[in-house]
Design a protein around this motif. Structure first.
Motif, PDB file in Angstrom:
ATOM      1  N   LYS A  64      33.638  38.948  29.808  1.00 36.63           N
ATOM      2  CA  LYS A  64      34.764  39.507  28.886  1.00 36.63           C
ATOM      3  C   LYS A  64      35.513  40.514  29.366  1.00 36.63           C
ATOM      4  CE  LYS A  64      31.685  39.030  24.587  1.00 36.63           C
ATOM      5  NZ  LYS A  64      31.084  39.796  23.650  1.00 36.63           N
ATOM      6  N   VAL A  65      34.771  41.261  30.181  1.00 35.46           N
ATOM      7  CA  VAL A  65      35.781  42.365  31.249  1.00 35.46           C
ATOM      8  C   VAL A  65      36.575  41.408  32.154  1.00 35.46           C
ATOM      9  CG1 VAL A  65      35.491  44.241  32.864  1.00 35.46           C
ATOM     10  CG2 VAL A  65      33.986  44.014  30.802  1.00 35.46           C
ATOM     11  N   ALA A  66      35.917  40.424  32.878  1.00 33.28           N
ATOM     12  CA  ALA A  66      37.011  39.946  33.982  1.00 33.28           C
ATOM     13  C   ALA A  66      38.262  39.064  33.224  1.00 33.28           C
ATOM     14  CB  ALA A  66      36.101  38.753  34.551  1.00 33.28           C
ATOM     15  N   VAL A  67      37.906  38.495  31.890  1.00 28.69           N
ATOM     16  CA  VAL A  67      38.963  37.886  31.438  1.00 28.69           C
ATOM     17  C   VAL A  67      40.172  38.830  30.606  1.00 28.69           C
ATOM     18  CG1 VAL A  67      39.698  36.339  29.156  1.00 28.69           C
ATOM     19  CG2 VAL A  67      37.680  35.648  30.873  1.00 28.69           C
ATOM     20  N   ALA A  68      39.382  40.025  30.011  1.00 33.38           N
ATOM     21  CA  ALA A  68      40.552  41.009  29.903  1.00 33.38           C
ATOM     22  C   ALA A  68      41.427  41.596  31.074  1.00 33.38           C
ATOM     23  CB  ALA A  68      39.700  42.047  29.003  1.00 33.38           C
ATOM     24  N   LEU A  69      40.730  41.879  32.009  1.00 34.56           N
ATOM     25  CA  LEU A  69      41.229  42.496  33.178  1.00 34.56           C
ATOM     26  C   LEU A  69      42.322  41.353  33.807  1.00 34.56           C
ATOM     27  CD1 LEU A  69      38.658  44.291  35.297  1.00 34.56           C
ATOM     28  CD2 LEU A  69      40.657  45.210  33.940  1.00 34.56           C
ATOM     29  N   SER A  70      42.052  39.922  33.729  1.00 34.84           N
ATOM     30  CA  SER A  70      42.976  38.989  34.185  1.00 34.84           C
ATOM     31  C   SER A  70      44.107  38.714  33.261  1.00 34.84           C
ATOM     32  CB  SER A  70      41.961  37.760  34.357  1.00 34.84           C
ATOM     33  OG  SER A  70      43.232  36.795  34.883  1.00 34.84           O
ATOM     34  N   LEU A  71      43.988  38.919  31.870  1.00 35.83           N
ATOM     35  CA  LEU A  71      45.163  38.836  31.004  1.00 35.83           C
ATOM     36  C   LEU A  71      45.932  39.922  31.130  1.00 35.83           C
ATOM     37  CD1 LEU A  71      46.162  37.269  28.906  1.00 35.83           C
ATOM     38  CD2 LEU A  71      44.613  38.447  27.140  1.00 35.83           C
ATOM     39  N   GLY A  77      46.413  42.914  40.093  1.00 36.99           N
ATOM     40  CA  GLY A  77      45.162  42.221  40.817  1.00 36.99           C
ATOM     41  C   GLY A  77      43.719  43.021  40.502  1.00 36.99           C
ATOM     42  N   ALA A  78      43.732  43.584  39.384  1.00 36.85           N
ATOM     43  CA  ALA A  78      42.633  44.276  38.951  1.00 36.85           C
ATOM     44  C   ALA A  78      41.223  43.379  38.555  1.00 36.85           C
ATOM     45  CB  ALA A  78      42.732  45.167  37.720  1.00 36.85           C
ATOM     46  N   ASP A  79      41.607  42.227  38.156  1.00 38.56           N
ATOM     47  CA  ASP A  79      40.636  41.233  38.119  1.00 38.56           C
ATOM     48  C   ASP A  79      39.772  40.951  39.401  1.00 38.56           C
ATOM     49  OD1 ASP A  79      42.797  40.022  38.922  1.00 38.56           O
ATOM     50  OD2 ASP A  79      42.897  38.249  37.723  1.00 38.56           O
ATOM     51  N   ARG A  80      40.768  40.668  40.495  1.00 37.67           N
ATOM     52  CA  ARG A  80      40.319  40.227  41.619  1.00 37.67           C
ATOM     53  C   ARG A  80      39.466  41.543  42.109  1.00 37.67           C
ATOM     54  NH1 ARG A  80      39.763  35.074  43.591  1.00 37.67           N
ATOM     55  NH2 ARG A  80      41.449  33.993  42.614  1.00 37.67           N
ATOM     56  N   PHE A  81      39.865  42.891  41.941  1.00 35.30           N
ATOM     57  CA  PHE A  81      39.074  44.152  42.540  1.00 35.30           C
ATOM     58  C   PHE A  81      37.900  43.998  41.953  1.00 35.30           C
ATOM     59  CE2 PHE A  81      43.229  45.713  43.954  1.00 35.30           C
ATOM     60  CZ  PHE A  81      43.066  46.096  45.312  1.00 35.30           C
ATOM     61  N   ILE A 105      47.554  31.504  36.923  1.00 35.85           N
ATOM     62  CA  ILE A 105      46.586  30.675  37.749  1.00 35.85           C
ATOM     63  C   ILE A 105      45.118  31.410  37.699  1.00 35.85           C
ATOM     64  CG2 ILE A 105      46.094  29.754  39.991  1.00 35.85           C
ATOM     65  CD1 ILE A 105      48.853  28.973  40.422  1.00 35.85           C
ATOM     66  N   ASP A 106      45.142  32.696  38.010  1.00 39.48           N
ATOM     67  CA  ASP A 106      43.738  33.509  38.250  1.00 39.48           C
ATOM     68  C   ASP A 106      43.175  33.621  36.702  1.00 39.48           C
ATOM     69  OD1 ASP A 106      43.188  33.834  40.835  1.00 39.48           O
ATOM     70  OD2 ASP A 106      43.880  35.972  40.930  1.00 39.48           O
ATOM     71  N   PHE A 107      44.163  33.620  35.820  1.00 37.40           N
ATOM     72  CA  PHE A 107      43.597  33.816  34.525  1.00 37.40           C
ATOM     73  C   PHE A 107      43.029  32.475  33.878  1.00 37.40           C
ATOM     74  CE2 PHE A 107      44.436  33.023  29.838  1.00 37.40           C
ATOM     75  CZ  PHE A 107      43.678  34.014  29.251  1.00 37.40           C
ATOM     76  N   ILE A 108      43.640  31.211  34.387  1.00 31.26           N
ATOM     77  CA  ILE A 108      42.967  30.209  33.931  1.00 31.26           C
ATOM     78  C   ILE A 108      41.615  29.903  34.589  1.00 31.26           C
ATOM     79  CG2 ILE A 108      43.438  27.609  33.968  1.00 31.26           C
ATOM     80  CD1 ILE A 108      46.420  28.235  33.555  1.00 31.26           C
ATOM     81  N   ASP A 119      29.721  37.996  44.979  1.00 24.32           N
ATOM     82  CA  ASP A 119      28.288  37.917  45.440  1.00 24.32           C
ATOM     83  C   ASP A 119      27.460  36.716  45.014  1.00 24.32           C
ATOM     84  OD1 ASP A 119      27.911  38.321  42.974  1.00 24.32           O
ATOM     85  OD2 ASP A 119      26.813  40.164  43.093  1.00 24.32           O
ATOM     86  N   GLY A 120      28.495  35.823  44.324  1.00 26.70           N
ATOM     87  CA  GLY A 120      27.567  34.381  44.192  1.00 26.70           C
ATOM     88  C   GLY A 120      26.821  34.527  42.749  1.00 26.70           C
ATOM     89  N   SER A 121      26.782  35.613  42.196  1.00 25.75           N
ATOM     90  CA  SER A 121      25.863  35.553  40.999  1.00 25.75           C
ATOM     91  C   SER A 121      26.950  35.030  39.785  1.00 25.75           C
ATOM     92  CB  SER A 121      25.739  37.168  40.708  1.00 25.75           C
ATOM     93  OG  SER A 121      26.661  37.898  40.454  1.00 25.75           O
ATOM     94  N   SER A 122      26.237  35.045  38.583  1.00 26.47           N
ATOM     95  CA  SER A 122      26.832  34.588  37.573  1.00 26.47           C
ATOM     96  C   SER A 122      27.283  35.551  36.527  1.00 26.47           C
ATOM     97  CB  SER A 122      25.968  33.641  36.606  1.00 26.47           C
ATOM     98  OG  SER A 122      25.486  32.520  37.694  1.00 26.47           O
ATOM     99  N   TYR A 123      28.383  35.266  35.725  1.00 31.70           N
ATOM    100  CA  TYR A 123      28.880  36.484  34.720  1.00 31.70           C
ATOM    101  C   TYR A 123      27.699  36.762  33.690  1.00 31.70           C
ATOM    102  CZ  TYR A 123      33.527  35.473  36.158  1.00 31.70           C
ATOM    103  OH  TYR A 123      34.945  35.181  36.890  1.00 31.70           O
ATOM    104  N   ILE A 124      27.641  37.659  33.229  1.00 35.05           N
ATOM    105  CA  ILE A 124      26.965  38.351  31.890  1.00 35.05           C
ATOM    106  C   ILE A 124      27.769  37.648  30.694  1.00 35.05           C
ATOM    107  CG2 ILE A 124      26.039  40.051  30.508  1.00 35.05           C
ATOM    108  CD1 ILE A 124      25.861  41.622  33.049  1.00 35.05           C
TER     109      ILE A 124
END
Length: 149
Positions: A64-71, A77-81, A105-108, A119-124
């Motif tokens: 949820k945080v990653a999608v919100a930062l991307s949007l 570039g906050a999503d990539r950081f 593109i990054d949002f999609i 680090d190869g882990s999955s999202y919560i």
């Protein structure tokens, strides 16, 4: 039974090597023989066996945080950081999200869970939430031969 879910990771408790074990209670009046030939009649209250279920490796990155930062802050570039890609985050920051096209593109890609943590882990993700599973073809995959008319 349903697995016991850890509130912080949203994955089953005691997940090791991408596997967790869930207690299975046989129905009442079921008779089983063990490997020694001893018969046991279950009452429905005792554990008959443990069923392995798949679980994922998570390290604290929230979907949820990653999608919100991307949007909202993708053009900075906050999503990539956040996901651990500082070079791409700095590049997006300096180019204002590649003039908006890179941000879209990054949002999609983040929304479709194609881009994940570095680090190869999955999202919560909520245990019963929307989660994508990638299907892959390996050498063990059965392939049906195509016939042409």
């Amino acid at each position: 039974d349903d697995p016991k879910i850890d509130n912080s990771t949203q994955e089953p408790m005691n997940c090791t090597n991408h596997t967790a074990y869930v207690q299975c209670l046989p129905a009442p009046n079921i008779t089983c023989k063990d490997h020694l030939g001893i018969e046991k009649v279950f009452t429905g209250n005792e554990v008959g066996f443990y069923k392995p279920i798949a679980c994922r490796n998570v390290n604290g990155y929230s979907y949820k945080v990653a999608v919100a930062l991307s949007l909202f802050l993708g053009w900075l570039g906050a999503d990539r950081f956040y996901l651990g890609y500082p070079a791409l985050g700095l590049l997006k920051f300096c180019t204002v999200g590649f003039c908006g096209i890179g941000s879209l593109i990054d949002f999609i890609l983040i929304s479709m869970q194609i881009v994940g943590p570095s680090d190869g882990s999955s999202y919560i993700i909520d245990y019963y939430g929307a989660r994508l599973t990638r299907l892959t073809i390996t050498n063990a995959t059965f392939r049906k031969m195509q016939t042409y008319p």
